[in-house]
Design a protein around this motif. Structure first.
Motif, mmCIF file in Angstrom:
data_model
loop_
_atom_site.group_PDB
_atom_site.id
_atom_site.type_symbol
_atom_site.label_atom_id
_atom_site.label_comp_id
_atom_site.label_asym_id
_atom_site.label_seq_id
_atom_site.Cartn_x
_atom_site.Cartn_y
_atom_site.Cartn_z
ATOM 1 N N ASP A 158 11.678 8.755 0.749
ATOM 2 C CA ASP A 158 12.842 7.963 0.344
ATOM 3 C C ASP A 158 12.732 6.507 0.773
ATOM 4 O OD1 ASP A 158 14.017 10.053 -0.875
ATOM 5 O OD2 ASP A 158 15.506 10.451 0.689
ATOM 6 N N VAL A 159 12.295 6.295 2.012
ATOM 7 C CA VAL A 159 12.169 4.915 2.498
ATOM 8 C C VAL A 159 11.204 4.138 1.602
ATOM 9 C CG1 VAL A 159 11.323 3.496 4.413
ATOM 10 C CG2 VAL A 159 12.715 5.505 4.892
ATOM 11 N N GLU A 160 10.093 4.782 1.241
ATOM 12 C CA GLU A 160 9.115 4.119 0.373
ATOM 13 C C GLU A 160 9.706 3.831 -1.005
ATOM 14 O OE1 GLU A 160 4.865 5.828 0.876
ATOM 15 O OE2 GLU A 160 6.160 7.296 1.831
ATOM 16 N N LEU A 161 10.422 4.801 -1.553
ATOM 17 C CA LEU A 161 10.983 4.605 -2.898
ATOM 18 C C LEU A 161 12.009 3.474 -2.913
ATOM 19 C CD1 LEU A 161 11.251 8.341 -4.039
ATOM 20 C CD2 LEU A 161 9.617 6.613 -4.827
ATOM 21 N N ARG A 162 12.833 3.395 -1.868
ATOM 22 C CA ARG A 162 13.816 2.300 -1.811
ATOM 23 C C ARG A 162 13.114 0.947 -1.717
ATOM 24 N NH1 ARG A 162 16.820 5.706 1.500
ATOM 25 N NH2 ARG A 162 16.187 4.650 3.407
ATOM 26 N N ALA A 163 12.041 0.882 -0.937
ATOM 27 C CA ALA A 163 11.308 -0.385 -0.808
ATOM 28 C C ALA A 163 10.662 -0.772 -2.140
ATOM 29 C CB ALA A 163 10.241 -0.261 0.283
ATOM 30 N N LEU A 164 10.110 0.212 -2.841
ATOM 31 C CA LEU A 164 9.476 -0.082 -4.133
ATOM 32 C C LEU A 164 10.516 -0.557 -5.139
ATOM 33 C CD1 LEU A 164 6.878 2.840 -4.244
ATOM 34 C CD2 LEU A 164 6.426 0.404 -3.833
ATOM 35 N N GLU A 165 11.740 -0.036 -5.042
ATOM 36 C CA GLU A 165 12.815 -0.491 -5.920
ATOM 37 C C GLU A 165 13.168 -1.956 -5.611
ATOM 38 O OE1 GLU A 165 14.070 0.513 -8.576
ATOM 39 O OE2 GLU A 165 15.667 -0.992 -8.703
ATOM 40 N N ARG A 166 13.230 -2.314 -4.346
ATOM 41 C CA ARG A 166 13.509 -3.721 -3.996
ATOM 42 C C ARG A 166 12.379 -4.630 -4.486
ATOM 43 N NH1 ARG A 166 15.166 -3.626 2.268
ATOM 44 N NH2 ARG A 166 15.363 -5.896 2.044
ATOM 45 N N ARG A 167 11.143 -4.115 -4.445
ATOM 46 C CA ARG A 167 10.019 -4.905 -4.962
ATOM 47 C C ARG A 167 10.188 -5.147 -6.459
ATOM 48 N NH1 ARG A 167 3.767 -3.018 -4.477
ATOM 49 N NH2 ARG A 167 3.201 -4.861 -5.679
ATOM 50 N N ARG A 168 10.618 -4.104 -7.175
ATOM 51 C CA ARG A 168 10.831 -4.259 -8.618
ATOM 52 C C ARG A 168 11.917 -5.288 -8.912
ATOM 53 N NH1 ARG A 168 9.207 1.079 -9.048
ATOM 54 N NH2 ARG A 168 11.195 1.889 -8.309
ATOM 55 N N VAL A 169 12.971 -5.297 -8.097
ATOM 56 C CA VAL A 169 14.044 -6.277 -8.298
ATOM 57 C C VAL A 169 13.493 -7.699 -8.124
ATOM 58 C CG1 VAL A 169 16.230 -7.150 -7.376
ATOM 59 C CG2 VAL A 169 15.912 -4.687 -7.708
ATOM 60 N N LEU A 170 12.645 -7.898 -7.126
ATOM 61 C CA LEU A 170 12.050 -9.225 -6.927
ATOM 62 C C LEU A 170 11.210 -9.638 -8.133
ATOM 63 C CD1 LEU A 170 11.006 -9.012 -3.156
ATOM 64 C CD2 LEU A 170 12.785 -10.481 -4.134
ATOM 65 N N ARG A 210 0.802 -1.226 0.000
ATOM 66 C CA ARG A 210 0.000 0.000 0.000
ATOM 67 C C ARG A 210 0.832 1.272 0.000
ATOM 68 N NH1 ARG A 210 -4.979 -1.559 3.970
ATOM 69 N NH2 ARG A 210 -5.793 -3.255 2.664
ATOM 70 N N LEU A 211 2.128 1.156 -0.168
ATOM 71 C CA LEU A 211 2.977 2.346 -0.177
ATOM 72 C C LEU A 211 2.602 3.276 -1.318
ATOM 73 C CD1 LEU A 211 6.552 0.989 0.540
ATOM 74 C CD2 LEU A 211 4.889 1.943 2.135
ATOM 75 N N HIS A 212 2.707 4.555 -1.046
ATOM 76 C CA HIS A 212 2.420 5.538 -2.085
ATOM 77 C C HIS A 212 3.679 6.082 -2.735
ATOM 78 C CE1 HIS A 212 -1.427 5.970 0.365
ATOM 79 N NE2 HIS A 212 -1.772 5.457 -0.784
ATOM 80 N N GLY A 213 4.831 5.817 -2.144
ATOM 81 C CA GLY A 213 6.071 6.311 -2.750
ATOM 82 C C GLY A 213 6.325 7.788 -2.516
ATOM 83 N N ASN A 214 5.822 8.326 -1.392
ATOM 84 C CA ASN A 214 6.006 9.753 -1.115
ATOM 85 C C ASN A 214 7.264 10.078 -0.292
ATOM 86 O OD1 ASN A 214 3.625 10.404 -2.479
ATOM 87 N ND2 ASN A 214 2.377 10.135 -0.661
#
Lengths: 186, 186
Positions: free
Chosen positions: A102-114, A96-100
């Motif tokens: 830095d912490v959120e953006l880094r997590a979304l990047e790790r999700r993309r890697v998976l 449910r992250l919105h990416g607003n």
């Protein structure tokens, strides 16, 4: 403590959750909360690690196993279902992250890697002939994560089905869930 | 106008979205926004109707079609994929509700009714022998909605795949996506 915090984030969204709300829900003063966490961002980071770290571990294990790509996919799907069940609150937060921030953006990047790692495994399955020819590996990877992630919406640990049985059912559904082969509907 | 409002709700969560944020994003005064909508709840209700109303229409149409349950499932899946693609923002909003208000609770109840209707169709498919015996119709219904709903996470209208092709791929994935039948992995 982290579980309660994650529940506040999930109930109201990370952006709308204030330290005041968190302190109230914990029955602590704000300074007592600050004793444990330096910021809301730190709470989020630790909570997200509980989902992302586990999923990354599942992929590492799958890649170190003997066997073909299709059995690696089976391993990943089964163990990702177990993570979705056992770390449901943390995975929900991730989804449910919105990416607003830095912490959120880094997590979304790790999700993309998976997702990219899963796509790579589906490409290997196609190359060894264990994926339908008419199914794109990238789509198959997205569908698979979508299906597993959707479990957090309704799975409850006190419900009638246990995580292993859920993994079995999900794998059944994907392989030949419906005998639709001869039907061409519009 | 509604699209912009829904984007604010999606970017920040419904709870965290204020009328001030909405007015700013629209480039209007708060009173100009009030001219169109009496409240934030009304905006939400109208936006949710765009997803729920369409999905209910898909089920009504499927039930009025001739043919067996498995072809009704095919119809529902295909058209639910099209709704997910065409009304992505509204479906995203529905999927992220926290249930903190009456409008949200009513929408979540309509979502539950749709899941129950899909479960009923899967039960009919089982009774006519077109569902695997080892797959529970309730789980199959949840998996199916989970899979379709997950499309909103990544589908973009300007991406490389169009909605009809996506529906084809999703149906392929579900029927015999992976040749996993002989593998028993743990």
């Amino acid at each position: 403590m982290l579980e309660v915090i994650v529940q506040v984030f999930t109930d109201h969204g990370y952006d709308a959750s204030s330290l005041e709300m968190i302190a109230r829900r914990l029955g602590l003063s704000k300074s007592a909360v600050y004793y444990h966490f330096s910021s809301k961002a730190e709470m989020l980071e630790i909570a997200l690690e509980r989902a992302l770290g586990e999923l990354e571990r599942v992929f590492d294990e799958a890649e170190s196993q003997p066997g073909d790509a299709v059995s690696r996919i089976g391993y990943i799907v089964r163990h990702a279902v177990l993570v979705a069940c056992e770390r449901r609150q943390y995975l929900t937060l991730l989804l449910r992250l919105h990416g607003n921030s830095d912490v959120e953006l880094r997590a979304l990047e790790r999700r993309r890697v998976l997702t990219a790692r899963l796509r790579g495994t589906f490409e290997a399955a196609r190359d060894e002939g264990s994926l339908r020819d008419d199914l794109d590996p990238g789509l198959a990877a997205r569908f698979t994560f979508g299906l597993v992630n959707s479990l957090v919406e309704w799975y409850r640990p006190d419900g009638p089905i246990d995580p292993e049985a859920l993994a079995d059912a999900l794998l059944s559904y994907v392989r030949t869930g419906l005998r639709l082969d001869e039907t061409d509907f519009r």
